[in-house]
Design a protein around this motif. Sequence first.
Motif, PDB file in Angstrom:
ATOM      1  N   CYS A 142      20.961  51.971  30.277  1.00 22.94           N
ATOM      2  CA  CYS A 142      21.248  52.605  28.758  1.00 22.94           C
ATOM      3  C   CYS A 142      22.436  51.735  28.296  1.00 22.94           C
ATOM      4  N   PRO A 143      22.526  51.789  26.770  1.00 25.18           N
ATOM      5  CA  PRO A 143      23.726  51.331  26.065  1.00 25.18           C
ATOM      6  C   PRO A 143      24.863  52.040  26.622  1.00 25.18           C
ATOM      7  N   GLY A 145      27.350  53.155  24.448  1.00 26.27           N
ATOM      8  CA  GLY A 145      27.434  54.340  23.407  1.00 26.27           C
ATOM      9  C   GLY A 145      26.590  55.518  24.176  1.00 26.27           C
ATOM     10  N   THR A 146      25.515  55.212  24.500  1.00 27.12           N
ATOM     11  CA  THR A 146      24.650  56.267  25.268  1.00 27.12           C
ATOM     12  C   THR A 146      25.317  56.954  26.269  1.00 27.12           C
ATOM     13  N   LYS A 148      28.633  57.140  26.944  1.00 24.83           N
ATOM     14  CA  LYS A 148      29.759  58.027  26.617  1.00 24.83           C
ATOM     15  C   LYS A 148      29.125  59.109  25.760  1.00 24.83           C
ATOM     16  N   SER A 149      28.164  59.159  24.921  1.00 23.51           N
ATOM     17  CA  SER A 149      27.510  60.541  24.480  1.00 23.51           C
ATOM     18  C   SER A 149      26.917  61.457  25.217  1.00 23.51           C
ATOM     19  N   ARG A 150      26.217  61.025  26.427  1.00 25.71           N
ATOM     20  CA  ARG A 150      25.857  61.879  27.393  1.00 25.71           C
ATOM     21  C   ARG A 150      27.089  62.662  28.086  1.00 25.71           C
TER      22      ARG A 150
ATOM     23  N   PRO B  14      19.743  64.266  24.578  1.00 27.00           N
ATOM     24  CA  PRO B  14      20.161  63.213  23.625  1.00 27.00           C
ATOM     25  C   PRO B  14      19.045  62.132  23.685  1.00 27.00           C
ATOM     26  N   GLU B  18      17.958  53.253  21.651  1.00 32.06           N
ATOM     27  CA  GLU B  18      18.498  52.009  21.664  1.00 32.06           C
ATOM     28  C   GLU B  18      18.941  51.396  20.368  1.00 32.06           C
ATOM     29  N   PRO B  21      22.048  53.487  18.356  1.00 28.73           N
ATOM     30  CA  PRO B  21      22.759  54.513  19.129  1.00 28.73           C
ATOM     31  C   PRO B  21      23.713  55.229  18.504  1.00 28.73           C
ATOM     32  N   SER B  22      23.548  56.346  19.161  1.00 28.02           N
ATOM     33  CA  SER B  22      24.638  57.318  18.490  1.00 28.02           C
ATOM     34  C   SER B  22      26.061  56.923  18.638  1.00 28.02           C
ATOM     35  N   ALA B  24      29.701  56.659  19.096  1.00 28.41           N
ATOM     36  CA  ALA B  24      30.484  56.780  20.385  1.00 28.41           C
ATOM     37  C   ALA B  24      31.236  57.878  20.105  1.00 28.41           C
ATOM     38  N   PRO B  25      31.375  58.886  21.158  1.00 29.57           N
ATOM     39  CA  PRO B  25      32.539  59.973  20.957  1.00 29.57           C
ATOM     40  C   PRO B  25      33.841  59.461  21.495  1.00 29.57           C
TER      41      PRO B  25
END
Lengths: 183, 168
Positions: A142-143, A145-146, A148-150, B14, B18, B21-22, B24-25
């Motif tokens: 997965c990317p 960003g995903t 880090k989000s998870r 979540p 792709e 993308p959400s 970035a936190p």
Amino acid sequence: MDVRLASEEHFARIHRAALVLSGNPWDADDLTQETFLVLARQASQFEARSSLFTWLYGVLLNLERRQRRRTEVARRKLQVLRQLQEDEPPRQTGPAAAVETREWQNSLWSQVSQLPDGQRQALVLRFSEHLSYQQIAEVLGCPLGTVKSRIYNGLATLRSLLDAEHAGELLPPIADGGSRHAV
Amino acid sequence: MPFDPRLLRIDNDPPDDEMSPSPAPPSWDDLPDDLEALARQLSDDARYLACRYPAAQPLRNTAPASTSPFRVSAVWLRVASAVVVACGLAAWGWLAWHAPPPAAVAPVEVHLAARTAARPTPPAVSNEPEEQADDGWLVPFDRLSAPEQEAVLDLLERSGQQQASVSI
């Protein structure tokens, strides 16, 4: 590829990840052995597009996800049986099982097992195996960003579970013999 | 620290979107203190559990089966057994092919037939001296009965030998 050398090099780290994923040492041993059996069978198909240990983590995660689904199905069947046989007394667990149950209950990873698969796997790879975000993205496919989000959402959900538990709110009952606890 | 919805965005699962993308936190270092504390505790727990339940010995038999010495010796044993059996069959076949003709056995058959024919007949009164009883299974032709003599003559005829002349 020398399978024996690879297993000696990566066996401990795969076992550690399997331990925090499965929640008990017996399932961890089985998952680790299965992972390296897959490696032994498919060593010729490994194209080295990723590093070996990220490939092994990917195999482990798939095996563990499959095992959880099978365990969940078995647990539901047992639930139905127990509902049909409510007059039977509950089984007594041995002293060794009781000690390990307390250990897992005291561990934070027992709470992590309640999280969704994506968040749980990301937390394991980050805080148990200490992989980088890029490596975790490679394992999970997965990317960045995903990933880090998870991780962020996984920690947040964990926080909320702990807050709810400490606040005395009722959590969903954990059935006996659940996949995250040793009996 | 109680749950604060302003800081967190809780998703049960979540979406793996792709295409979008959400956002970035914050990175690991920018996590709120309580989440960072959770992260450190997770690491400590994982380290403790790994020490508490160490990994068993890695797989020892992941090498291909053909390189196992026991496996190699078993294969060679089978090959050797097959060779021995083949040689035995060949030897048996050669011996059977080169076996002596059955005619060489005819004289013995004559004597044996004479002896066999002599068995059912009652012991004949004989004026011959007792020493002849020590000759074993050789029976004089004239002591045989008529059917027995015919049988002996048939054997001789079959064997191709010259028919003995018998005067009855």
